[in-house]
Design a protein around this motif. Structure first.
Motif, PDB file in Angstrom:
ATOM      1  N   UNK A  41       0.881  -1.054   0.073  1.00  0.00           N
ATOM      2  CA  UNK A  41       0.368  -0.230   0.262  1.00  0.00           C
ATOM      3  C   UNK A  41       0.869   1.409  -0.506  1.00  0.00           C
ATOM      4  N   UNK A  42       0.764   2.333  -0.742  1.00  0.00           N
ATOM      5  CA  UNK A  42       1.479   2.952  -0.942  1.00  0.00           C
ATOM      6  C   UNK A  42       0.902   4.455   0.347  1.00  0.00           C
ATOM      7  N   UNK A  43       1.813   5.341   0.966  1.00  0.00           N
ATOM      8  CA  UNK A  43       0.706   5.642   1.797  1.00  0.00           C
ATOM      9  C   UNK A  43       1.850   6.973   1.393  1.00  0.00           C
ATOM     10  N   UNK A  44       3.194   7.168   1.385  1.00  0.00           N
ATOM     11  CA  UNK A  44       3.124   8.713   1.222  1.00  0.00           C
ATOM     12  C   UNK A  44       3.951   8.752  -0.207  1.00  0.00           C
ATOM     13  N   UNK A  45       3.408   9.489  -1.520  1.00  0.00           N
ATOM     14  CA  UNK A  45       4.552   9.248  -2.627  1.00  0.00           C
ATOM     15  C   UNK A  45       5.745  10.522  -2.625  1.00  0.00           C
ATOM     16  N   UNK A  46       6.507  10.369  -3.386  1.00  0.00           N
ATOM     17  CA  UNK A  46       7.751  11.206  -3.339  1.00  0.00           C
ATOM     18  C   UNK A  46       9.394  11.221  -3.777  1.00  0.00           C
ATOM     19  N   UNK A  47      10.540  11.619  -4.115  1.00  0.00           N
ATOM     20  CA  UNK A  47      11.915  10.988  -3.802  1.00  0.00           C
ATOM     21  C   UNK A  47      12.148   9.845  -2.927  1.00  0.00           C
ATOM     22  N   UNK A  48      11.397  10.095  -1.409  1.00  0.00           N
ATOM     23  CA  UNK A  48      11.282   8.945  -0.384  1.00  0.00           C
ATOM     24  C   UNK A  48       9.763   8.551  -0.090  1.00  0.00           C
ATOM     25  N   UNK A  49       9.398   6.990  -0.807  1.00  0.00           N
ATOM     26  CA  UNK A  49       8.185   6.859  -0.922  1.00  0.00           C
ATOM     27  C   UNK A  49       8.220   6.211   0.366  1.00  0.00           C
ATOM     28  N   UNK A  50       6.950   6.184   1.467  1.00  0.00           N
ATOM     29  CA  UNK A  50       6.471   5.193   1.983  1.00  0.00           C
ATOM     30  C   UNK A  50       5.340   3.814   2.086  1.00  0.00           C
TER      31      UNK A  50
END
Length: 220
Positions: free
Chosen positions: A122-131
């Motif tokens: 499950x994608x929680x945070x998108x970005x250069x660093x993703x959670x």
């Protein structure tokens, strides 16, 4: 004078694109097999015979599975780490390929991503660093009663504690034992992380804390 032709052209293009979405149905698809093989109670147990659930949500929900294919009804089988889709009353398994590497649930807005050979997250945070969050469900087999005066222990599915991972440009890190361990796995950000961790009470097993931490990394 050119407004009408331009609008007509855009309408035709839009209509063409909507009509060229592929149908997710055809040869080569694998039917869903909702059973656990090799139980002590039976050679094959169906999910209906097992307590608990193998699914994130047993109900099917409409989702986008690819930019090239039509939206379909899907559900996520955590136990088998498979996305099942339903069409014409048949339940099939979505292929684990790059084409279907991002599933966006329309109502809940949950996003499942396929990360190489490690499965769905499950994608929680998108970005250069993703959670990302990894869910797992364990099958606990039937246990017969040791004496006539005791009851059998039925087979069951048990949800495990979620595992969290941070994805950088080139790797996926996780299984954090402590904030110190987390910082050591990001050596290029170790100094700013240590400063951030000292001023914030971050727990590596708390989703809201990790969201805060990853958002901080994306601001650097």
């Amino acid at each position: 004078m050119k407004t009408v032709p331009i609008l007509l052209f855009l309408f035709i293009c839009s209509n063409y694109n909507s009509q060229t979405l592929l149908s997710l149905y055809g040869t080569g698809l694998v039917p869903s097999n909702n059973s656990v093989i090799g139980s002590k109670k039976s050679d094959k147990l169906t999910y209906d015979e097992i307590e608990g659930s193998a699914y994130f949500d047993k109900q099917f929900s409409m989702a986008s599975v690819s930019t090239s294919y039509e939206d379909v009804l899907v559900r996520y089988n955590i136990y088998k780490d498979e996305v099942e889709f339903k069409k014409n009353e048949e339940i099939m398994v979505l292929p684990k390929t790059d084409t279907f590497s991002k599933i966006v649930f329309k109502n809940s807005k949950n996003v499942l991503v396929l990360l190489d050979s490690t499965g769905y997250y499950f994608e929680i945070v998108k970005g250069k660093y993703a959670l990302y969050k990894k869910l797992k469900t364990k099958f606990i087999d039937f246990v017969p009663a040791p004496t006539p005066y005791q009851a059998d222990q039925p087979a069951k599915f048990r949800n495990m504690e979620p595992a969290y991972y941070i994805k950088t440009n080139d790797r996926l890190i996780g299984n954090f034992k402590s904030t110190k361990d987390l910082a050591s796995q990001l050596p290029d950000k170790k100094d700013v992380l240590n400063s951030f961790l000292k001023s914030n009470k971050i727990k590596v097993d708390k989703e809201e804390d990790l969201i805060k931490l990853v958002n901080f990394l994306n601001q650097q």
